[in-house]
Structures are given as C-alpha cells and as structure tokens.
Design an enzyme around this catalytic site. Structure first.
Site, PDB file in Angstrom:
ATOM      1  CD  GLU A   1       1.909  -7.231  -6.754  1.00  0.00           C
ATOM      2  OE1 GLU A   1       2.824  -7.686  -5.909  1.00  0.00           O
ATOM      3  OE2 GLU A   1       0.770  -6.856  -6.485  1.00  0.00           O
TER       4      GLU A   1
ATOM      5  CB  CYS B   1       2.583  -6.958  -2.284  1.00  0.00           C
ATOM      6  SG  CYS B   1       1.754  -5.946  -3.287  1.00  0.00           S
TER       7      CYS B   1
END
Length: 458
Positions: A230, A264
C-alpha cells in the site's frame, strides 16, 4: 547509534531512544515467529477470534494512553488520534466477530468426484513493515486478519514510533496472544531484507513510500514471497456541481488537512468544473487560512505539525519549486516560525506538468486546484497520475457522478464522500499505489493457502 527514537515533532525534543537488533536478535525473532506459527495455527479459529475481541476491548479501555502516545511520537492531534484508536479497535472487533465464518470451508459444485472442498489455511510467519502516519490503524489492517487466520507476525514499525509499537505488542500480550505469535522488531532495512529472504518467512506486507515498496517487492520477488503493498496516492476530489458550496468546502478542508495532510488517500488534487471553480477556490483558500495549528497534545488542536523537520523541509521544497515555475500561491506556503515541524495550510493553483507538485505526492497540508470544462476532462486529468489509490466525485446528479467514479483508475471510488475507511470495506489501489487489498473478507485472501481437497471413490 540508536535508529529508533521518539522525537516530539511539536518541539524537536528527543524523548527516548532504542537500539536496533543485533544479528542474534534477528535470528531469535525469526525462530520465535516460526515456532509460534507451528503452535498458533493449531489454535481454534474461535480462540484466535476471542483474543482479537479482547484486543479490541483493550484499545477502547486504553484509548487516552494510546492517543497521547502517537500525538507525542508523530504529531497527530489527540482528537484525531482517538479516532484512529477507535477505528483500530473496530478492525480487531470485525475480525473477532467475522473471522471464523470467513474461514469456513467452501464446497465446490464440480462434477467427477464425491467432494471438492477449498479450505483456507495459514501459510506461516509474515513480515509487516508499517509507516508512522497511522501507527495503530496500519498495523491493525495487516495484523488482525492474519492473526485470526493463524499466521504469525514479525512487525517492523517506523523508527519514529518505537513506543507506540511496544504498546501494541503489550496490548496483544495482555489480550492473551502468545508471545511468539506477534513479535515487534527494531530492525534495520537491511535486516528486514534478510528476514524476507529467510525460508521461515512466507510473505511481506508494506505500507509506505514508493521507494520502500520497490525495494521490498524486489527482495520478495527474488525469494518468491507473496507481497502486499500500500504505497502513495495523489487522490482527486472532483466537483462536478454542488447545491451547498460551503458544505463542500468544509468537507474538502477536513479531508485534506486531517492528520496534517499526511495520508495516502487524502485528496491532494481538487478538480473543479468551470462554473464552480472561482467560488470553490476562494472559499477553500479562506478555509485553509482560518485553520490554526497547535500542540498535538492539546485536545483543542485541529492541525498539528508534520512528523519531522525532514518531512517539513521536503514539502516546502515542492511548494517552492511550483511557485518558482509559475504556480499561484493562494494560502500558506511557508514553515511556521518557532520550534517544531509546522507548515502552513497551503493552496496552489496554475500547477503545470513541469512542476514537482503536478506529479509527486504532496504529503502534508497542501492542496492543488485545477479547472476543467467537462466531466470527461476531469476524468482525463484524474487518470493522468501515476497513482491510483482512491478518489471522490461530488454532484447532485448521482447517476452522472457514479459514471465518473467508475471511470477513475483507482482502487476505491466514492460519490459525495471521500476516503471512507471501515473494517468491512476493501482498501488498496492500482498503478503505483500498490498491489493487494486489506480489510473485510479481502484482507484474509492475501496470505492464505486456499487448499483444495478433492475426494473420489475408487
């Protein structure tokens, strides 16, 4: 020299230091995780789930302590930190409640045998490499599904989060998790590479930078180990139309400045249709300017410091590069004088492809607004990014917004909300935002042996 240390980003003060493992410590951690797996995998799914349920309870009981620790270590305001603790508790609760059912055998209707069954079995010890921006949540996303599955965990946290990483290990022990089922390691990057290569380790999950992801994936691939990544994101917030601009701007501000913009899946690019652009930009700039910074340990603080002076300096370099090449600065743009790694909430327009802010992830309280004429142009601009984590579309026309959301090259698309994270929703991206999925049933499908057993009479 100690590599793991707590440095208060609000003051720059070094609070506590920890030594990294030596070679013997690396071997001990590997042996423990492997030995722990041989025992943990034989523990019933119901007992594993019970321990996760107790873990969820302890996160709720120790919420204040947990929240203050990450406020001290990485600067998250305690009011936001408590939200992260609640979400982490909910993730452990989700897998406590649903894990055993998700592990039930799947019977296949395939002719030619009396029985064809797929069993979900653990695969072994896993390495987790976790970042500082959501110290508890990121670990819960990785550890909870794998522990209920029967895998064991070697957890390397970010070097600036040593005390919170020890606190998580302590809570697992308090919940009744065997000591060798979850092993916290203060390891170097080189030691982690050695761990990934070790035959006792069966996979690795990393949440972090693109550079770190490339390094870990290279090592994992060379050793034929499963990997989940990720990585970064440059998420879009597409405004097609709105019947309440103030509410839209309020949401945009909160989504972008939460955790000081260090997320993010925070919306870094605001893409706005021409009829709405001027009002959106003016109100967003004023909203950014009106957002004060403060001590993250103060319960009233909305916006804390960045995680480190290095992070603040890097962000300022990206802003200055954009301005030097012709971008217009509508709010902020500077570090705040005084101790700590504070950066003003910053808004840029007129950003063009030759600027770093156009293609790089802006990991801090900086937003960029683009004007487009049509929904098609919005999609084209959104998909021009090398990242593909998530994005949102805002409109009163749900069918039109749903169509635009479906055309975004991302792993997660939202209509009239942004970045919603719940234990039962999949999390993950495409392109340079990573590979694999976490949370929900999907979080139990990454590091698992889907073992077919087919039985036929002679």
């Amino acid at each position: 020299m100690a590599k793991y240390k707590t440095v208060n980003p609000a003051t720059g003060e070094t609070v506590r230091e920890f030594e990294t493992l030596d070679d013997a410590g690396v071997e001990s951690a590997l042996a423990r995780a492997h030995s722990g797996y041989l025992s943990w995998r034989t523990t019933s799914a119901e007992e594993r789930a019970r321990i996760l349920g107790r873990t969820a309870d302890l996160y709720a009981e120790r919420e204040d302590e947990l929240a203050r620790m990450i406020a001290l270590e990485m600067g998250k305001p305690v009011r936001e930190a408590k939200g992260e603790v609640k979400l982490s508790s909910a993730i452990y609760r989700y897998y406590a409640d649903n894990g055993p059912a998700l592990l039930e055998a799947e019977r296949l209707d395939v002719p030619g045998a009396d029985e064809s069954v797929v069993y979900r079995r653990p695969i072994g010890a896993l390495v987790g490499v976790m970042p500082w921006n959501y110290p508890y949540y990121q670990v819960a996303r990785f550890a909870a599904p794998n522990l209920v599955l029967g895998n064991t965990v070697l957890l390397k946290h970010a070097p600036n989060c040593p005390q919170s990483s020890l606190l998580m290990e302590e809570i697992f022990r308090q919940a009744g998790l065997p000591e060798d089922a979850y092993v916290n390691v203060f390891a170097t990057n080189e030691q982690i590479a050695d761990m990934i290569a070790d035959p006792r380790v069966q996979g690795v999950s990393l949440t972090g930078s693109e550079r770190a992801g490339i390094s870990v994936a290279e090592t994992a691939g060379r050793n034929l180990k499963k990997v989940v990544l990720e990585l970064g994101g440059s998420d879009v917030f597409v405004v097609l139309d709105t019947d309440d601009m103030d509410a839209t701007v309020k949401t945009a501000t909160r989504a972008r400045l939460s955790n000081a913009g260090q997320a993010c899946n925070s919306p870094k690019r605001f893409i706005v249709t021409e009829p709405n652009y001027d009002e959106f930009v003016a109100k967003l700039a004023e909203s950014f300017k009106a957002t004060p910074t403060g001590d993250p340990l103060d319960a009233k603080t909305v916006l804390g410091p960045l995680s480190s002076q290095t992070a603040a300096d890097s962000l300022i370099e990206q802003i200055e590069d954009a301005v030097a090449k012709g971008a217009t600065l509508l709010a902020g743009g500077k570090k705040i004088d005084g101790p700590g790694s504070y950066v003003e909430p910053t808004l840029l327009v007129d950003v063009t492809p030759e600027m770093r802010a156009y293609s790089e992830e802006l990991f801090g309280p900086v937003g960029v607004v683009y004007k487009v004429a049509t929904a098609d142009e919005a999609v084209e601009l959104a998909n021009s990014s090398a990242y593909g984590l998530s994005g949102s579309v805002w409109s009163t026309d749900l069918d039109g917004a749903r169509d635009v959301a479906d055309r975004l090259d991302v792993g997660m698309a939202y209509v009239n909300e942004h970045g919603t994270t719940l234990p039962g929703l999949p999390f993950g991206g495409v392109k340079r935002s990573g590979v694999g999925r976490e949370l929900g049933p999907w979080g139990m499908d990454e590091f698992v042996n889907k073992k077919l057993v087919r039985v036929s009479k002679k």
